[in-house]
Structure formats: C-alpha cells, structure tokens
Design a protein around this motif. Structure first.
Motif, PDB file in Angstrom:
ATOM      1  N   PHE A  16      -4.706 -19.008 -18.192  1.00  0.00           N
ATOM      2  CA  PHE A  16      -4.716 -17.539 -18.084  1.00  0.00           C
ATOM      3  C   PHE A  16      -6.092 -17.099 -19.022  1.00  0.00           C
ATOM      4  O   PHE A  16      -6.178 -17.498 -19.858  1.00  0.00           O
ATOM      5  CB  PHE A  16      -3.512 -17.142 -18.909  1.00  0.00           C
ATOM      6  CG  PHE A  16      -3.430 -15.555 -19.053  1.00  0.00           C
ATOM      7  CD1 PHE A  16      -3.562 -14.779 -17.992  1.00  0.00           C
ATOM      8  CD2 PHE A  16      -3.129 -15.004 -20.423  1.00  0.00           C
ATOM      9  CE1 PHE A  16      -3.587 -13.367 -18.337  1.00  0.00           C
ATOM     10  CE2 PHE A  16      -2.766 -13.779 -20.473  1.00  0.00           C
ATOM     11  CZ  PHE A  16      -3.115 -13.003 -19.552  1.00  0.00           C
ATOM     12  N   ARG A  17      -6.651 -16.033 -18.120  1.00  0.00           N
ATOM     13  CA  ARG A  17      -7.904 -15.232 -18.925  1.00  0.00           C
ATOM     14  C   ARG A  17      -7.675 -13.993 -19.379  1.00  0.00           C
ATOM     15  O   ARG A  17      -8.037 -13.175 -18.517  1.00  0.00           O
ATOM     16  CB  ARG A  17      -9.105 -15.641 -17.973  1.00  0.00           C
ATOM     17  CG  ARG A  17      -9.417 -17.062 -17.759  1.00  0.00           C
ATOM     18  CD  ARG A  17     -10.417 -17.104 -16.469  1.00  0.00           C
ATOM     19  NE  ARG A  17     -10.725 -18.585 -16.450  1.00  0.00           N
ATOM     20  CZ  ARG A  17     -10.281 -19.646 -15.828  1.00  0.00           C
ATOM     21  NH1 ARG A  17      -9.048 -19.441 -15.249  1.00  0.00           N
ATOM     22  NH2 ARG A  17     -10.739 -20.829 -15.806  1.00  0.00           N
ATOM     23  N   THR A  70     -13.451 -18.782 -20.936  1.00  0.00           N
ATOM     24  CA  THR A  70     -14.681 -18.729 -19.682  1.00  0.00           C
ATOM     25  C   THR A  70     -13.903 -18.264 -18.459  1.00  0.00           C
ATOM     26  O   THR A  70     -13.124 -19.009 -17.701  1.00  0.00           O
ATOM     27  CB  THR A  70     -15.039 -20.228 -19.634  1.00  0.00           C
ATOM     28  OG1 THR A  70     -15.131 -20.806 -20.852  1.00  0.00           O
ATOM     29  CG2 THR A  70     -16.346 -20.113 -18.963  1.00  0.00           C
ATOM     30  N   PRO A  71     -14.369 -17.368 -17.884  1.00  0.00           N
ATOM     31  CA  PRO A  71     -14.125 -16.872 -16.406  1.00  0.00           C
ATOM     32  C   PRO A  71     -14.457 -18.120 -15.569  1.00  0.00           C
ATOM     33  O   PRO A  71     -15.322 -18.908 -15.660  1.00  0.00           O
ATOM     34  CB  PRO A  71     -15.138 -15.851 -16.237  1.00  0.00           C
ATOM     35  CG  PRO A  71     -15.785 -15.387 -17.347  1.00  0.00           C
ATOM     36  CD  PRO A  71     -15.716 -16.380 -18.465  1.00  0.00           C
ATOM     37  N   PHE A  72     -13.356 -18.149 -14.486  1.00  0.00           N
ATOM     38  CA  PHE A  72     -13.728 -19.163 -13.582  1.00  0.00           C
ATOM     39  C   PHE A  72     -14.771 -19.520 -13.158  1.00  0.00           C
ATOM     40  O   PHE A  72     -15.660 -20.625 -13.009  1.00  0.00           O
ATOM     41  CB  PHE A  72     -12.435 -19.172 -12.521  1.00  0.00           C
ATOM     42  CG  PHE A  72     -12.512 -20.390 -11.392  1.00  0.00           C
ATOM     43  CD1 PHE A  72     -12.012 -21.473 -11.528  1.00  0.00           C
ATOM     44  CD2 PHE A  72     -13.528 -19.904 -10.216  1.00  0.00           C
ATOM     45  CE1 PHE A  72     -11.932 -22.507 -10.495  1.00  0.00           C
ATOM     46  CE2 PHE A  72     -13.425 -21.201  -9.413  1.00  0.00           C
ATOM     47  CZ  PHE A  72     -12.687 -22.203  -9.519  1.00  0.00           C
ATOM     48  N   ASP A  73     -15.564 -18.387 -12.750  1.00  0.00           N
ATOM     49  CA  ASP A  73     -16.974 -18.579 -12.146  1.00  0.00           C
ATOM     50  C   ASP A  73     -18.152 -19.035 -13.105  1.00  0.00           C
ATOM     51  O   ASP A  73     -19.167 -19.335 -12.610  1.00  0.00           O
ATOM     52  CB  ASP A  73     -17.237 -17.229 -11.415  1.00  0.00           C
ATOM     53  CG  ASP A  73     -16.406 -16.911 -10.166  1.00  0.00           C
ATOM     54  OD1 ASP A  73     -16.313 -17.841  -9.491  1.00  0.00           O
ATOM     55  OD2 ASP A  73     -15.824 -15.748 -10.199  1.00  0.00           O
ATOM     56  N   ALA A  74     -17.731 -18.892 -14.135  1.00  0.00           N
ATOM     57  CA  ALA A  74     -18.764 -19.130 -15.209  1.00  0.00           C
ATOM     58  C   ALA A  74     -18.724 -20.533 -15.817  1.00  0.00           C
ATOM     59  O   ALA A  74     -19.657 -21.210 -16.271  1.00  0.00           O
ATOM     60  CB  ALA A  74     -18.849 -18.341 -16.431  1.00  0.00           C
ATOM     61  N   GLY A  75     -17.556 -21.351 -15.166  1.00  0.00           N
ATOM     62  CA  GLY A  75     -17.682 -22.701 -15.479  1.00  0.00           C
ATOM     63  C   GLY A  75     -18.618 -23.546 -14.627  1.00  0.00           C
ATOM     64  O   GLY A  75     -19.382 -22.990 -13.799  1.00  0.00           O
ATOM     65  N   GLU A  76     -18.290 -25.016 -14.478  1.00  0.00           N
ATOM     66  CA  GLU A  76     -19.227 -25.730 -13.570  1.00  0.00           C
ATOM     67  C   GLU A  76     -19.089 -25.166 -12.269  1.00  0.00           C
ATOM     68  O   GLU A  76     -17.944 -24.865 -11.818  1.00  0.00           O
ATOM     69  CB  GLU A  76     -18.601 -27.091 -13.694  1.00  0.00           C
ATOM     70  CG  GLU A  76     -19.530 -28.027 -14.583  1.00  0.00           C
ATOM     71  CD  GLU A  76     -18.742 -29.406 -15.004  1.00  0.00           C
ATOM     72  OE1 GLU A  76     -18.662 -30.006 -13.641  1.00  0.00           O
ATOM     73  OE2 GLU A  76     -18.600 -29.735 -15.983  1.00  0.00           O
TER      74      GLU A  76
END
Ligand SMILES: Cc1ncc(COP(=O)(O)O)c(C=O)c1O
Length: 395
Positions: free
Chosen positions: A12-13, A376-382
């Motif tokens: 959860f973000r 961390t937003p999902f898209d900002a991860g690897e």
C-alpha cells in the motif's frame, strides 16, 4: 527478501493514493465522491479522508458503516439505483443519508414509503435519476442500470412533483475506452433536462475515468488521451451544455486508487509453460481477467535458487493458474515474464488497487490479507519487465 512471503502481500502506497486523489479533486470542477466499492479498506478510506475527500459514493450498509467508522462527518451519496427497502430505511434513519439514485418508478415508491413512514420532508432529499448512456469501456454499466432518456424525463417530473429535489446522474462505464463518451452522455443529459423542464439540483457524471495500466508492447497503443486531457474536455463540455453553473459531482474509483497498491505473489510451482501462483481469480485478479486489463509486472527472482534454465533477457508468455483447487481459476490471458521464472520466485503486479481487494473471496479457504506500507511508487522501482494478463495465448 527478508520476509520471503508465501502468501500474497498487498503493498500500500498512501502517498500515491493521496496525491492521485488530490489531482482528481483539483481538476474536477465539483464535489469528488470516492466510489467505495473500488476499494473500501479502512486504510484507504482513512488516507482519502486525510487527503481531503469529504464525500463518498456508497451502495450498501457495509459501505455506510465503513465510511462512518473512519470519516464520521463525511457525506454519503447512496448511488445504487436498486436498493433493499430495509437498506433505504437504514440509510435515511440511522446514517442521515439524503442523496439517493434510482432508475425506475417502483424505486420512487419504495423511497417515498419510507420517507413518509419516517415523517421526513421530501424537500430535504435529493433524488438523482440515473440515465442510460452509450459508450465504450472495459465494463459497460448501462447494460444493467439507467433509464432511457424519455423514461428519465418522466422520473424527474414524478420526483419533482412529489417534492424531492432532483438531479441527473450517469455512469459511462468503468475504464472508458473512448474519450467522446462523456460528451455523448452530457448531450443526452441536456436533452433530458430540456424535456423535463424541472429545476435540477445537480449533475453527477459518475466514474469511468481511466486508470493508468500497462499495454501490450506488441500492439498499437489505444489512442486514449491522458486524464488531464479527458478532464479538460469534460470541463469544456460541461460548460458548452450549460451544466457548469449547477452543483456537479463525480464518483471516481479506479483513477484514484489503482496506483496505490501493488501485489506480490509467489510462484508455487512451474510446470512447463504454466505457473501456479498463490493468488487468482477468486482473490485479487478477477478484474484484470474480466476487464481484459493489462497490468505491469516485475519479476523478483528468489536468490536462493542457483540453477536456472533459459535466458533472463527473453520475456515470454506463461499460462497462470490460481491458488484454489478450482479449474475455473486459470487466467484466460497469460503473464509475460522472463523465461527463467521458476518455482519459489515472486512477481510484483503493479497498479492493482482497484477492484482487487474488494473482490477477493474466502473460496477454498484462501483470503489474502497481508499488507505492507511502501513509499516508492511502483513505477519508480526497478524496471518492470513483464505484464500480467496480456492477449490470449495458445496452450
Ligand atoms: C455507481 C458507481 N459509481 C462509481 C463507480 C466507480 O467507477 P470507476 O471505478 O470507473 O471510476 C462505479 C463503478 O462501477 C459505480 O457503479
């Protein structure tokens, strides 16, 4: 990696949720009523209340209570067109709800009976008449609800004559696939308003605003403008049809909550090109399955596995089977993942906050309910190299 979870884990973000809710509220020229059905978890409703959401679109006693528990002062709009009589009573009597939707004269009679029994003034209640619309969306809601335009005229006049305040509402379908769809609905609402010739207390444009998902890289991306442009067009259409001076409401769901969650699932077994995972259509994955929604997916290999077959640079299709002992629990659309994926690995599925947790069942004794908070937003991860639920593959 430290937890090595064997059960599905919802990430959860809250910051993403609050930012997406604020973005919608800033862009929409009226009241934002979050659609609780999309994801009614207390932690979601609480974060939304903290972000400034003051109005919620509810459909059942369970949702009245969920909202009341976290936001006692919030206004609730009871926008389900077909309600149990006992639920209408509960809404009016216990929860003080004063805004309701309908699409049929028998529902007018049900509501009126309770209004009279409780000795309420109809003038303190707003009835939104739900209008059928035509559009293109992952889910067409007008197949089930909504009065045809001439019928809506009649319902507005009937409710007005009783003494209710009246408004018009529609829902163009969830995850719209055609940017003209709101304009068509507004043109129809305009026609109804002119024919009905009664004072309108408001217009509710429903949900439908598309969430950001993945898309199949092998296919041409659907030509859909982003939400900023959809909202710009909606604002100008509202003004063109003369609706911008009346109270406006929207009931967004997906666009607010989709990005706020990802889901980490584990591969319980790889059998050839099949992956058996610990979630499935009876848990978090029914919306992506029935709505043909493509979600981004990140492969998280188990470092404890030393020997692997295949080339990690090659992304290929895997049939995905869910956790239950049920043969329906096989996703009709494959996941695309690195060829090396194997038993014990994890897959993080992004943008899965809408219609996932709210649709999970206890079927066969499985019920994912583990949460972690992530900043961390999902898209900002690897880099997310895969996809959950792409076009159908051959077995
Ligand atoms: C009455 C109503 N309002 C709002 C919504 C939320 O729609 P969306 O998630 O497309 O924004 C729905 C969803 O189906 C709905 O039925």
């Amino acid at each position: 990696m430290a937890l090595r979870p064997d059960v599905p884990v919802y990430c959860f973000r809250p910051d993403v949720l609050k930012a997406d809710a604020r973005r919608f509220m800033d862009a929409f020229p009226g009241e934002t009523a979050y659609a609780v059905k999309t994801n009614g978890e207390p932690l979601v409703l609480e974060a939304l209340a903290q972000a400034g959401v003051k109005t919620f679109d509810v459909a059942s006693p369970g949702e009245f209570e969920a909202v009341r528990a976290v936001a006692p002062k919030a206004e609730m709009l009871y926008m389900h067109p077909i309600k149990a009589q006992s639920d209408i009573r509960l809404a009016l009597e216990r929860y003080g709800i004063r805004v309701l939707a309908l699409d049929h004269e028998d529902e007018v009679a049900k509501i009126l009976r309770i209004v009279r029994a409780l000795d309420l003034d109809p003038g303190g209640i707003t009835i939104f008449v739900r209008l059928q619309t035509k559009g293109s969306a992952a889910y067409e809601l007008s197949k089930k609800f909504g009065a045809a335009p001439a019928h809506a005229v009649e319902l507005l006049q009937r409710c007005h004559k009783i003494g209710f305040k009246v408004g018009l509402c529609f829902h163009v379908g969830s995850q719209i696939e055609d940017p003209e769809t709101y304009e068509r609905a507004l043109a129809s609402a305009d026609w109804v308003r002119n024919r009905a010739d009664v004072p309108l207390a408001g217009l509710d444009v429903g949900g439908g605003f598309p969430a950001e998902y993945g898309h199949d890289p092998r296919r041409k991306k659907r030509d859909m403008p982003g939400n900023d442009e959809i909202m710009t067009r909606l604002r100008s259409d509202l003004s063109e049809y003369g609706f911008s001076d009346m109270p406006l409401v929207a009931e967004p769901g997906r666009v607010v909550v989709a990005r706020a969650f990802s889901l980490i699932v584990r591969v319980l077994l790889r059998k050839g090109r099949r992956l058996y995972i610990n979630d499935g259509i009876w848990a978090s994955l029914s919306d992506s399955w029935t709505g043909k929604i493509t979600l981004p997916a990140r492969f998280i290999p188990d470092p404890a596995r030393v020997a692997r077959n295949g080339n990690p640079e090659i992304i290929s299709a895997f049939r995905v089977c869910g956790a239950t002992c049920d043969s329906v629990d096989i996703l009709s659309r494959p996941f695309w993942l690195p060829e090396t994926v194997d038993t014990g690995d994890w897959i993080e599925i992004g943008h899965i906050g809408a219609y996932s947790l709210s649709l999970r069942t206890r079927f066969n004794g499985f019920y994912p309910d583990t949460f972690v908070e992530v900043t961390t937003p999902f898209d900002a991860g690897e880099r997310a190299e895969g996809f959950a639920s792409l076009e159908t593959m051959a077995d």
